[in-house]
Design an enzyme around this catalytic site. Structure first.
Site, PDB file in Angstrom:
ATOM      1  N   LYS C  12       0.859  -1.189   0.000  1.00  0.00           N
ATOM      2  CA  LYS C  12       0.000   0.000   0.000  1.00  0.00           C
ATOM      3  C   LYS C  12       0.890   1.232   0.000  1.00  0.00           C
ATOM      4  O   LYS C  12       1.785   1.367   0.832  1.00  0.00           O
ATOM      5  CB  LYS C  12      -0.893   0.011   1.241  1.00  0.00           C
ATOM      6  N   THR C  57      -3.233  -5.479   1.162  1.00  0.00           N
ATOM      7  CA  THR C  57      -2.609  -4.161   1.294  1.00  0.00           C
ATOM      8  C   THR C  57      -3.400  -3.318   2.291  1.00  0.00           C
ATOM      9  O   THR C  57      -2.833  -2.468   2.971  1.00  0.00           O
ATOM     10  CB  THR C  57      -2.521  -3.451  -0.066  1.00  0.00           C
ATOM     11  N   ASP C  58      -4.690  -3.561   2.383  1.00  0.00           N
ATOM     12  CA  ASP C  58      -5.491  -2.833   3.377  1.00  0.00           C
ATOM     13  C   ASP C  58      -5.005  -3.122   4.794  1.00  0.00           C
ATOM     14  O   ASP C  58      -5.003  -2.233   5.659  1.00  0.00           O
ATOM     15  CB  ASP C  58      -6.964  -3.226   3.227  1.00  0.00           C
ATOM     16  N   PHE C 171      31.693  28.377 -16.419  1.00  0.00           N
ATOM     17  CA  PHE C 171      31.597  27.177 -17.269  1.00  0.00           C
ATOM     18  C   PHE C 171      32.295  27.451 -18.587  1.00  0.00           C
ATOM     19  O   PHE C 171      31.812  28.220 -19.408  1.00  0.00           O
ATOM     20  CB  PHE C 171      30.128  26.780 -17.499  1.00  0.00           C
ATOM     21  N   GLN C 236      29.032  19.223 -11.772  1.00  0.00           N
ATOM     22  CA  GLN C 236      29.615  17.950 -11.314  1.00  0.00           C
ATOM     23  C   GLN C 236      30.560  18.185 -10.135  1.00  0.00           C
ATOM     24  O   GLN C 236      30.586  17.408  -9.178  1.00  0.00           O
ATOM     25  CB  GLN C 236      30.398  17.272 -12.459  1.00  0.00           C
ATOM     26  N   ASN C 262      20.217  21.132 -13.550  1.00  0.00           N
ATOM     27  CA  ASN C 262      20.825  22.460 -13.702  1.00  0.00           C
ATOM     28  C   ASN C 262      19.705  23.415 -14.094  1.00  0.00           C
ATOM     29  O   ASN C 262      19.261  23.447 -15.238  1.00  0.00           O
ATOM     30  CB  ASN C 262      21.919  22.411 -14.767  1.00  0.00           C
ATOM     31  N   HIS C 264      18.638  26.332 -15.323  1.00  0.00           N
ATOM     32  CA  HIS C 264      19.318  27.378 -16.080  1.00  0.00           C
ATOM     33  C   HIS C 264      18.709  28.751 -15.819  1.00  0.00           C
ATOM     34  O   HIS C 264      17.495  28.926 -15.858  1.00  0.00           O
ATOM     35  CB  HIS C 264      19.252  27.087 -17.579  1.00  0.00           C
TER      36      HIS C 264
END
Lengths: 312, 312, 312, 312
Positions: C12, C57-58, C171, C236, C262, C264
């Site tokens: 669940k 799941t309950d 960069f 990086q 990134n 921008h």
């Protein structure tokens, strides 16, 4: 005490109800999200917190499910009419009900005909399943029903009907000021997510009610066809063409409003790579986007659709 | 220095490209979101910030648009193969490329036939427009292409294919512990948003490549049909039926993985309102939801689809 | 029968639990979304639909709420450990449990001190409310607890911690090919939404368990500080600096993985308007975005965090 | 021709601008999403597609970035005033401009003081970074500036300020009808996402303009404090207390509207597990939700905030 209570409303939003009707092995279904807003004599609950006039929002939720059983869901509009009438007529302190509904469409899954084996190719015989459905994500159908005990205001519409013309769109001849850098375009992509709301002329119980399902299908078809058939010099022109097509073709509709984001598709400059781009490669941008909004009215009709109702 | 660089990759995500092909007045279009991840000899950029081995992510974006012109977009898979091969073979420091693509489907708008007047009723003659499209929101087609210079791994799939069976589903005979309160169900709604990924057996250039468009259409059809035709005692059983149907019918597919949320539709208790609910009125719940995930493999095939690739 | 069942799990997802502890008028709260995945001897439910091995799941949902009462929620990690141990040790057919948790942080609202009157200015005396909270939307804390009956794997982390350096980022010096058009940058904005997962060395019950709350606060602080203090030549490099800062400062953590979009921020060209833009006005773009992903490991540690666990 | 053009507007939405001001090593930043809507003499572009009166939406985008340089961004409101005045006064065919702005808040990252070494514990000395920021996700600040060449209408507000009282909330004494099943509550959680808009009394250039930044901080603080300090018998009462607190404390504000979803936290029934739940364990529900909406006005003030402006 300087603070005065103004417009107020309350209710339960986004009640998700699925209604199944079984006709032997053939099932039909309606899948809605129903939001309820009630107004009336509610000053005291704001001032002191006394709930003596307040029907709990939980009760309004229960009413949605009970009415889905009692009345069925013939159409979103008809279902909203049942609910709005109930709250206004059964509750002493409620004078106005507004019901907003979203509807999600489902199609039948095609399965192989009995004896046909598995459908390994598209040409083998298939038939529509009676109880298996796939959701059609194209647009979301919406409506808003408002009732004050005397007059109905019914607004139908749709959200997120995404359309694109890959040609037959130009944009030039516009105003240029100090901040204008845009180049004129003589063949561009025109794409938008149509958000539309149209108001029906029907207002009183004594008049014959529209056929809501047919009306919706027809309005959607007109919008799509006017979009496709308009050679466009501006998105405003396309908007007006869609609106007037609906008003001209459907006499039961008095007013229609659109909010049309201009989903920009920029022709990519490929010259740096020694390539030409003859209207072949576009960048689909997200933000910012142009936004064109307008109401188109039948001559003599009142403008009642709020400016901010479309677009969300 | 205790910190060691492990698995790493970089690239540009969600490059939105629309490619138009004009065949006279008949246009065809492909609408993709392309995400690129490159790996290789990249230790230095992490340690010192030297970009001497780094092809900028901006360049990878440009390559998407240039390749859309140079190669066209025959299919998402074929387009990804062009891109992956390019990065691995043209860049000395890149040893592996992974391309993920989402594809959005468009249908032609139906417009009145010439001379037919406006299509005021559904029975009037219409034809498919050559350049006007409406987006089909049903599912999103996806693929992932991975190439290391020698072997291809091609995974196709889909997201958000929402399906519902309004009957032919039961759930009983399960384990009961101290915390179990669920009542057994002998006729319930079964609904899910199918997220699926299937891996093609094709791995090497010398072998004939699958017909990607037909392959996708066939896999989707098998998934829908197996969903519709399975009388289900558990969503796991339905999952396995969908997977084995694909593997049995399509010899080019070696492995398939599903992530299936159990979109619960609870039968509403209407007894407090003196109403019976004979499988007619359901509450569609959002959260929490069951989640059933599994891989189905051709006997002898390797399990390569990552556990977390579906479901997002 | 060619179809073999591979990896499978069920449970669940997104059980939303809020746990309040009252210490007189001072309340403490934990607000979690808990997702459970169980694996084991589950072939039969896939093949025949028999649920004889299936805990519903309950039931797993009920267990979340019952354990919130029985054990309290000291930390997300500790709560997940209680749950995972329970399912693996109490259910014969379940051999492995994986618990994923999101945690939403709340801060106390500052209210005027008794006798201080209303806080009309920021300089008036306030104190933290005992029972009134405002949600801190900064990041979402996450963790994943996996247990197979013998060994614990505990991964903590966070999503959507959005950070920006308005300078100290460059960069340049990158590879240029036919498709490269990017201009080198010597002063740019660096912004990202940090998605991180770190794996604790703690694996066995006989060893002392980390202090989960302090450990999380410390890891988040190191990530923020390394982001702020790194003069960056590539995202990086910033990623590696954040990862190695955590590993160096926290001996209980063996491995950390990041997925860093990134985000921008493009310097807008204002020359057409006879204006200069000296790193003052930026356009914040959405798509496409760079995506930088890597694992940083303690020397000798195994790489266990899946590649696709971050980023979603 | 029956179709009449009604209310219409156009512009560019969601222009994302970040403005940096450098004061030596100390940077300040504003991060906005600016949406522009212009109205005026625009019938012709709708009817024929002639753009002779149309300033392109692309130009309005450029203006946002140019004005960020020319005027800076002192506050969102002041920036919108510059833009609105420009469009109305410089364009012959534009009679009204409406600017909507979202603002995203950023906090400075705390870094170790010089010479302090790394901040390994919370008690070590830190200082605010000059250029490194972390986004504060708490609420989104919004405003709407409308100008017709003579009068200003300035609406400020916020979205998604999520608050919770873990006690001091009751709900009883409400209307009960056939569909009511809700049990009365004498100690419940009260939680909501505050969406608020308040209208400033300032309308004309000749009057002194409010201090927009201080005004916003004060209004937010009043809303939080009134939420915290109100012992609540209904969410309506809490809404009114928040609104009247703002109006009483801030004479420059004439009107305030709220849209408050009742984020239900249901006390979980643990009796099936032989556990008591003394207001300790709650299920946080998503849908459906109560929705309480109202305007609070200064006595004598006009109600100008549209009903649908909050809540989205």
């Amino acid at each position: 005490m300087p603070a005065i209570l103004g417009q107020n409303q309350y209710g339960k939003s986004e009640n998700r109800v699925v209604r199944i009707v079984r006709d032997g092995g053939i099932h039909r279904l309606k899948d809605l999200s129903v939001s309820i807003s009630l107004s009336g004599d509610m000053a005291e609950v704001h001032h002191s917190g006394s709930n003596a006039h307040v029907l709990p929002t939980d009760t309004t939720k229960n009413t949605v499910y009970a009415f889905a059983k009692e009345y069925g869901i013939e159409s979103a509009e008809q279902f909203g009419i049942h609910l709005a009438r109930h709250f206004v007529t059964s509750q002493q302190h409620i004078q106005r009900a507004r019901i907003r509904i979203e509807e999600y469409a489902w199609e039948r899954i095609q399965v192989p005909m009995p004896g046909a084996g598995e459908a390994t190719t598209f040409t083998e015989a298939t038939e529509a399943s009676g109880h298996s459905f796939v959701r059609s994500g194209q647009e979301t159908r919406v409506c808003q029903i408002t009732y004050d005990g005397a007059r109905w205001q019914i607004i139908s519409g749709l959200e997120d009907l995404t359309v694109m013309n890959s040609t037959n769109s130009e944009f030039w001849g516009y105003v240029k000021d100090r901040y204008t850098t845009l180049q004129e375009a003589y063949d561009r992509i025109l794409a938008t997510d149509v958000s539309a709301r149209w108001r029906h002329g029907w207002e009183f119980d004594e008049n014959p009610m529209p056929a809501w399902e047919d009306s919706y299908a027809q309005a959607k078809r007109y919008i799509l066809q006017a979009f496709a058939e308009t050679y466009s010099y501006s998105l405003q022109q396309t908007l007006y063409a869609m609106g007037s097509r609906v008003l001209e073709g459907m006499e039961g509709i008095d007013e229609i409003r659109f909010s049309l984001p201009n989903k920009h598709h920029f022709l990519v400059d490929l010259k740096p790579f020694d390539l030409t781009n003859d209207h072949e490669v576009y960048l689909a941008a997200d933000r910012p986007f142009g936004l064109i909004e307008a109401t188109v009215l039948r001559d003599g009709a009142a403008a009642e659709i709020p400016v901010d109702l479309t677009g969300g």
